[in-house]
Enzyme design. Structure first.
Site, PDB file in Angstrom:
ATOM      1  N   VAL A  21       0.834  -1.207   0.000  1.00  0.00           N
ATOM      2  CA  VAL A  21       0.000   0.000   0.000  1.00  0.00           C
ATOM      3  C   VAL A  21       0.873   1.263   0.000  1.00  0.00           C
ATOM      4  O   VAL A  21       0.352   2.368   0.081  1.00  0.00           O
ATOM      5  CB  VAL A  21      -0.974   0.032   1.201  1.00  0.00           C
ATOM      6  CG1 VAL A  21      -1.964  -1.104   1.108  1.00  0.00           C
ATOM      7  CG2 VAL A  21      -0.219   0.002   2.523  1.00  0.00           C
ATOM      8  N   LYS A  71      16.068  -5.942   3.504  1.00  0.00           N
ATOM      9  CA  LYS A  71      16.378  -4.835   4.407  1.00  0.00           C
ATOM     10  C   LYS A  71      17.799  -4.881   4.978  1.00  0.00           C
ATOM     11  O   LYS A  71      18.349  -3.841   5.347  1.00  0.00           O
ATOM     12  CB  LYS A  71      15.376  -4.774   5.556  1.00  0.00           C
ATOM     13  CG  LYS A  71      13.985  -4.316   5.133  1.00  0.00           C
ATOM     14  CD  LYS A  71      13.076  -4.153   6.344  1.00  0.00           C
ATOM     15  CE  LYS A  71      11.690  -3.695   5.947  1.00  0.00           C
ATOM     16  NZ  LYS A  71      10.823  -3.443   7.124  1.00  0.00           N
ATOM     17  N   ALA A 132      10.621 -11.369  18.878  1.00  0.00           N
ATOM     18  CA  ALA A 132      12.051 -11.070  18.761  1.00  0.00           C
ATOM     19  C   ALA A 132      12.510 -11.170  17.306  1.00  0.00           C
ATOM     20  O   ALA A 132      13.617 -11.616  17.020  1.00  0.00           O
ATOM     21  CB  ALA A 132      12.870 -12.012  19.647  1.00  0.00           C
ATOM     22  N   GLY A 133      11.642 -10.732  16.390  1.00  0.00           N
ATOM     23  CA  GLY A 133      12.002 -10.690  14.977  1.00  0.00           C
ATOM     24  C   GLY A 133      12.609  -9.348  14.609  1.00  0.00           C
ATOM     25  O   GLY A 133      13.045  -8.579  15.470  1.00  0.00           O
ATOM     26  N   ASP A 159      16.919 -17.411  22.824  1.00  0.00           N
ATOM     27  CA  ASP A 159      18.202 -17.025  22.241  1.00  0.00           C
ATOM     28  C   ASP A 159      18.054 -15.821  21.312  1.00  0.00           C
ATOM     29  O   ASP A 159      18.931 -14.951  21.263  1.00  0.00           O
ATOM     30  CB  ASP A 159      18.870 -18.198  21.507  1.00  0.00           C
ATOM     31  CG  ASP A 159      17.988 -18.814  20.429  1.00  0.00           C
ATOM     32  OD1 ASP A 159      16.749 -18.679  20.530  1.00  0.00           O
ATOM     33  OD2 ASP A 159      18.534 -19.431  19.501  1.00  0.00           O
ATOM     34  N   ILE A 227       1.550  -3.892  16.143  1.00  0.00           N
ATOM     35  CA  ILE A 227       2.039  -3.391  14.845  1.00  0.00           C
ATOM     36  C   ILE A 227       1.226  -3.966  13.686  1.00  0.00           C
ATOM     37  O   ILE A 227       1.378  -3.529  12.554  1.00  0.00           O
ATOM     38  CB  ILE A 227       3.551  -3.644  14.640  1.00  0.00           C
ATOM     39  CG1 ILE A 227       3.868  -5.125  14.434  1.00  0.00           C
ATOM     40  CG2 ILE A 227       4.361  -3.054  15.781  1.00  0.00           C
ATOM     41  CD1 ILE A 227       5.280  -5.368  13.922  1.00  0.00           C
TER      42      ILE A 227
END
Length: 290
Positions: A21, A71, A132-133, A159, A227
């Site tokens: 978008v 990214k 935790a990404g 971890d 999010i």
């Protein structure tokens, strides 16, 4: 839209990009501000990022957004990078400079502006981050950079949370970030936390899914931010609201990361009124009613 020989081009590189978008954000902003600019998408295969960035510079492209899976890979193709984006290890906005592009992470600028918009203050606050990404990593850097006094980072794979905590604590020379197994949420002391949900759990069509379903956890929240923006109200948000607290989705984060990129490309400042207009366009585009 009047496209002329003078029209500057910006776009999104990633794979896939057809669902994006971002064109709705930037083309509406260009129309509102009277900029001679058009925005589209460019599907770029893994391994072709460097040639895509070089080609974009040669074609006089004004700026680019970068989405998954590029990214991190794109960083090697930059001539400069914002220090916080470098620390995060992810770039989603490229700004044309002499000799190439400079990289920024406007995802965190987007969340910062959403929080500011809603009157949520990170300075001296206590934060719980679920997940935790890549998004959690950027958001943890943001919270620490804005002066949060304690950040609990919860994830099933401890971890991964430990890796982010180490990176952020090392960068800011403190021990504010505490990694935990998500199953141990009851060990978090006290309440009045800003709780930020960064996982994909609850994303449409799995509207009833949630990372933690225990009502006791949501009693710890002062406010909740998810999010995810589709559905407009996630199960996480509903559980926060059931405690009488406010909850927000990720649509304004999506909006403001785009606004921040647009401002960097065009050296301008978007007003609150202009941003609100584009927000309405996004809601319509996505079929979201709030």
């Amino acid at each position: 839209m009047d496209i002329k020989g003078t029209t500057r081009v910006c776009g999104l590189i990633g794979n896939p990009v057809g669902h994006s978008v971002s064109p709705a954000i930037h083309n509406n902003l260009a129309q509102l501000t009277g900029k001679d600019m058009v925005y589209t998408t460019f599907k770029v295969e893994k391994g072709d990022v460097a040639s895509a960035v070089r080609g974009a510079y040669s074609l006089n492209i004004l700026g680019l957004n970068v989405t998954v899976p590029h990214k991190s890979e794109v960083i090697d193709s930059l001539v400069d990078i914002d220090p916080l984006a470098k620390a995060i290890g992810a770039v989603n906005t490229l700004v044309r400079v002499d000799g190439g592009f400079k990289g920024y992470n406007t995802d965190i600028l987007g969340l910062a502006r959403e929080l500011e918009d809603e009157g949520i203050e990170l300075a001296d606050s206590k934060v719980i981050i679920l997940g935790a990404g890549g998004a959690a990593r950027a958001i943890t850097f943001l919270c620490s950079s804005k002066g949060a006094k304690k950040i609990y980072l919860l994830n099933r794979s401890v971890d991964k949370a430990q890796d982010i905590a180490h990176a952020v604590n090392t960068h800011f020379h403190n021990e504010k970030v505490i990694p935990m197994n998500i199953a141990d949420y009851a060990d978090i002391p006290g309440d009045d936390y800003i709780v930020i949900q960064t996982t994909s759990v609850g994303l449409h069509p799995n509207d009833t899914a949630v990372v933690i379903d225990d009502e006791a956890f949501y009693k710890k929240a002062a406010v909740g931010v998810d999010i995810i923006y589709n559905p407009g109200e996630t199960m996480f948000m509903k559980l926060i609201k059931a405690q009488g607290k406010k909850a927000y989705n990720g649509l304004k984060m999506l909006l403001y990361q785009g606004v921040s990129a647009y401002e960097l490309w065009n050296d301008c400042k978007i007003t609150k009124e202009e941003a609100d207009e584009v927000y309405k366009c996004l809601q319509k585009e996505l079929g979201i009613n709030e």
